[in-house]
Design an enzyme around this catalytic site. Structure first.
Site, PDB file in Angstrom:
ATOM      1  CB  CYS A   1      -0.887   0.048   1.234  1.00 54.13           C
ATOM      2  SG  CYS A   1      -1.997  -1.342   1.404  1.00 54.13           S
TER       3      CYS A   1
ATOM      4  CG  ASP B   1     -30.277   8.338   8.853  1.00 55.39           C
ATOM      5  OD1 ASP B   1     -31.455   8.628   8.650  1.00 55.39           O
ATOM      6  OD2 ASP B   1     -29.338   8.716   8.132  1.00 55.39           O
TER       7      ASP B   1
ATOM      8  CG  ASP C   1     -25.642  10.009   6.812  1.00 60.45           C
ATOM      9  OD1 ASP C   1     -26.824   9.867   7.153  1.00 60.45           O
ATOM     10  OD2 ASP C   1     -25.296  10.300   5.666  1.00 60.45           O
TER      11      ASP C   1
ATOM     12  CG  ASP D   1     -29.389  11.083  11.307  1.00 58.27           C
ATOM     13  OD1 ASP D   1     -30.586  10.857  11.501  1.00 58.27           O
ATOM     14  OD2 ASP D   1     -28.782  10.763  10.274  1.00 58.27           O
TER      15      ASP D   1
END
Lengths: 52, 730
Positions: B48, B450, B629, B633
């Site tokens: 990576c 949510d 999110d 909320d």
């Protein structure tokens, strides 16, 4: 027992040297990314031209 | 177009709907060389590092790139004008999700300095401990008389400055709590450190047999280790809020009297000002549209998935996203009165209402702190009585008791576990912002989700592509590619992926707020809203296509977040109550609830409704985990016992929640719950362990059998077992 006169300063000096070394590594930010550094050592990109 | 030529790097991001705005911004405000910091939660290996660094270094305008694998953070030194969006785009092509972090470098170096300061004190204590131990071993193995006194003296020479330097965090915090009239854990600690060194010095000068210098330094070392781990967990908590802060700049484009555009801070806007909102931009204030037509994405505010039409006279709220056409908005409320600010007030109220959580460590400290001085004072008076007034003997025994009772293991019990647990979760992609969140998470019995953006990715996916013949689909592709509307982009992407080529269309143009139209083989073709193309609206989200008189609907569904199904199933298996509360329309919410098998759901919930629901669950004695999110909320997130938000959430939501999910996979929450329960168990075990050790060894100290060697051995043994127990966390 005279040997103590040498050994004690030597042991204290070595301890101090270790502490200085630790201080230097800390200043150089060598503990910022232990995980990355342990992987980076396996890369051969910078074998000839080390990247700081 | 000249702007584009001057700043080609900015528009290197093809998906960037705000391309034009970005160029304007970059051209207008030339920045000095930029230091960009990105969070790359997916990075995990040597490959990576190599891939990311090599690829980005090859990019134009990039000076240096460094990936920190421990923090999963990418620092990029770039020329002025390089936008983080371009880097994020490039990283996503490499297969890594990335989020921009606020390079509020000032605060970051600030916390860094504190960490290094603690580490330095820890290092000094460590090296001093080793050196004193060398001398102490000589004494324990039989050095006597002058040699012993000399060794004690040298130990004192090392120990006194070490304790004076390394013990400062404890002294300072003890002084603070004394001034506040409390007996914190640091008061007995400081007392133990100072008294131990003082008495040992006295003993040394009197050629006494026992000096406890190594014990004092060792105590400092172990306690500092605990303190450092604790600090690191807290620093992560503190910086996470700053780190993930403000993706959007709090600026707006104000149209002045002569039609000139001026970029001003949102705070400077007044009621009555005209503000230009470009496509792709966030509406900065509450207002009414005076010019232009477009569609508005309200999903972050209300949870509605469908974009809403906005034309002259439409009322907009701050935080909504403008999608297709430029809008001129007259400000009706700014600053304190705006809906965003009202939301912030609600959040503040909810936070105040949330009862302060007393952590396990606080409860343990409260019970334990007073026993330390009481025990050693008791030992002193008892031995004064038994020995008939032998002050020196009594003081020595009191000091030994103080050292043994001092909560070395207790200081490590919580931080060691929290560090192990949060490190583990962080490697998986969950950032813990609050140190006590794990403990609270372990108590959860109800989970409230949510919908839009939380259980779903908030991105539409076409569902019925195979129903349409190839020519129609190709025409739709050509139309869809002309728009940056989310449905159009999703449709274009999916059709391209099926190997279709766009038809050649003439007179292609986007009609903001309605759709795209063009001419194909002499016929008018349109892709857009049902009313505009003259089609019967279908029940689900759809884009409508008309070719001559033939009308078709491309239906869409919001893609489930990876792991959502598995998470809900796992939660139900564990016997937790699962709720779905959304601001979206009932049909969409019901559909999602049946897909995931959630029995309890509520639709069209306002922010206040969500918070009220959570409050009523709390009143019924449930501990609620809220996962959300959106801006709608935030109140619920701050009212819940513990809360989690995805990294794609609005910054207000991330700031309000205790943990942030860095990756896309939501099933990590299941892991988090498991790790939280495990770590709470480990913390309790650690408390029992240090309690047991005290129960065994305090009597030994009280009867006066505790030698310095014994104290040192017991102290390190207990600290090590506690740390090992923490590492057992799998």
């Amino acid at each position: 027992m005279e040997v103590l006169g040498i050994l004690i300063p030597v042991s204290l000096g070595l301890g101090l040297l270790g502490l200085l070394g630790f201080w230097w590594t800390l200043k150089k930010g060598m503990y910022d990314d232990p995980e990355g550094d342990s992987r980076r050592i396996l890369r051969d990109d910078y074998d000839d031209h080390p990247k700081s | 177009m000249t702007d584009t030529l001057h700043a080609p790097s900015v528009s290197a991001c093809p998906a960037c709907v705000a391309g034009d705005a970005a160029i304007d911004r970059a051209a207008r405000a030339p920045l000095p060389d930029a230091r960009l910091v990105l969070s790359v939660p997916g990075a995990h290996c040597a490959a990576c590092i190599a891939t990311i660094e090599r690829d980005l270094e090859a990019m134009k305008g990039i000076q240096s790139v460094r990936l920190n694998l421990t923090m999963k953070r990418l620092s990029v030194q770039a020329d002025a004008g390089i936008e983080p969006g371009a880097l994020i785009e490039r990283l996503s092509r490499l297969g890594y999700d990335a989020h921009e972090l606020d390079p509020g470098t000032l605060s970051m170096t600030e916390t860094d300095r504190q960490g290094r300061d603690l580490l330095m004190r820890l290092g000094v204590a460590g090296f001093a401990m080793m050196n004193i131990m060398l001398l102490s071993v000589a004494v324990w193995s039989g050095a006597a008389d002058a040699t012993r006194d000399l060794f004690h003296l040298i130990s004192a020479l090392i120990a006194i400055p070490t304790v004076a330097f390394s013990g400062q965090p404890f002294f300072r915090s003890a002084a603070k709590s004394m001034r506040a009239g409390r007996l914190g854990m640091d008061v007995p600690i400081s007392l133990a450190l100072v008294l131990t060194v003082a008495i040992s010095l006295y003993e040394t000068l009197q050629s006494g047999k026992h000096a406890y210098f190594e014990a004092a330094v060792m105590l400092t070392f172990f306690l500092l280790a605990g303190r450092y781990l604790d600090y690191r967990a807290r620093a992560a908590a503190r910086s996470a809020a700053q780190e993930l802060a403000a993706l959007e700049v709090p600026r707006a484009i104000r149209l002045d009297g002569d039609g000139r555009e001026a970029t001003v801070p949102v705070a400077e806007l007044a009621v009555g000002d005209l503000v230009l909102v470009r496509p792709g931009g966030r509406v900065p204030v509450d207002g009414v549209v005076t010019k232009g037509q477009s569609e508005i994405d309200r999903s972050l505010l209300t949870g509605e998935t469908l974009p809403a039409f906005a034309g002259e006279g439409s009322v907009l709220s701050a935080g909504e996203v403008n999608l297709t056409g430029p809008l001129t908005v007259r400000v009706t409320a700014a600053g304190r009165d705006s809906s965003l600010h009202r939301m912030a007030d609600l959040v503040a109220n909810a936070e105040a209402a949330r009862t302060k959580y007393t952590t396990l460590a606080e409860r343990a400290a409260l019970a334990y702190a007073p026993t330390i001085p009481i025990l050693s004072l008791g030992a002193f008076f008892a031995w004064m009585y038994i020995s008939g007034g032998d002050l020196r003997l009594s003081v020595n025994i009191a000091i030994a008791t103080l050292i043994i009772t001092c909560p070395c293991a207790l200081g490590l019990a919580v931080p060691a576990v929290v560090t192990a647990a949060s490190g583990k979760l962080f490697r998986k992609g969950l950032l813990i912002k609050d140190g006590t969140a794990l403990e609270r998470l372990a108590e959860v019995d109800t989970v409230v989700f949510d919908k839009t953006g939380t259980l779903t990715l908030g991105a539409p996916v076409p569902t019925n592509l195979e129903d349409h013949p190839e020519p129609a689909a190709s025409a739709a592709l050509a139309l869809a590619e002309a728009s940056s509307h989310p449905l159009a982009m999703a449709l274009a992407g999916a059709l391209r992926a099926r190997g279709l080529r766009p038809e050649k269309l003439e007179a292609l143009q986007e009609v903001p707020g309605y759709g795209v139209e063009g001419r194909w083989q002499g016929q008018l073709v349109r892709l857009g809203r049902a009313g505009w193309v003259g089609a019967e609206p279908v029940a689900s989200t759809a884009a409508y296509l008309v070719i001559a008189d033939e009308r078709r609907a491309f239906t869409f569904t919001d893609q489930l977040r990876p792991g959502a199904g598995a998470l809900v199933a796992a939660l139900k298996r564990e016997g937790k109550a699962v709720w779905l509360i959304s601001g979206d329309v009932p049909a969409a919410v019901a559909d999602m609830a049946t897909r995931l098998g959630i029995a309890d759901w509520q639709a069209e919930a306002l922010p206040e409704d969500k918070a009220a629901k959570i409050a009523s669950l709390h009143e019924a004695g449930h501990k609620v985990l809220m996962v959300g999110d959106g801006l709608n909320d935030t109140v619920a997130l701050s009212a819940a016992h513990v809360s989690i938000s995805p990294a794609s959430a609005l910054d207000a939501a991330r700031a309000a929640s205790d943990m942030v999910l860095l990756g896309r996979d939501i099933s990590l929450i299941e892991d988090a719950l498991r790790v939280a329960r495990l770590s709470t168990r480990r913390i309790r075990e650690n408390f029992w362990q240090s309690g047991l050790y005290n129960a065994i060894f305090v009597p030994v100290a009280l009867v006066g059998w505790c030698t310095p060697l014994f104290a040192a051995a017991v102290m390190s043994l207990s600290s090590i077992t506690v740390s090992l127990n923490a590492l057992r966390l799998k």
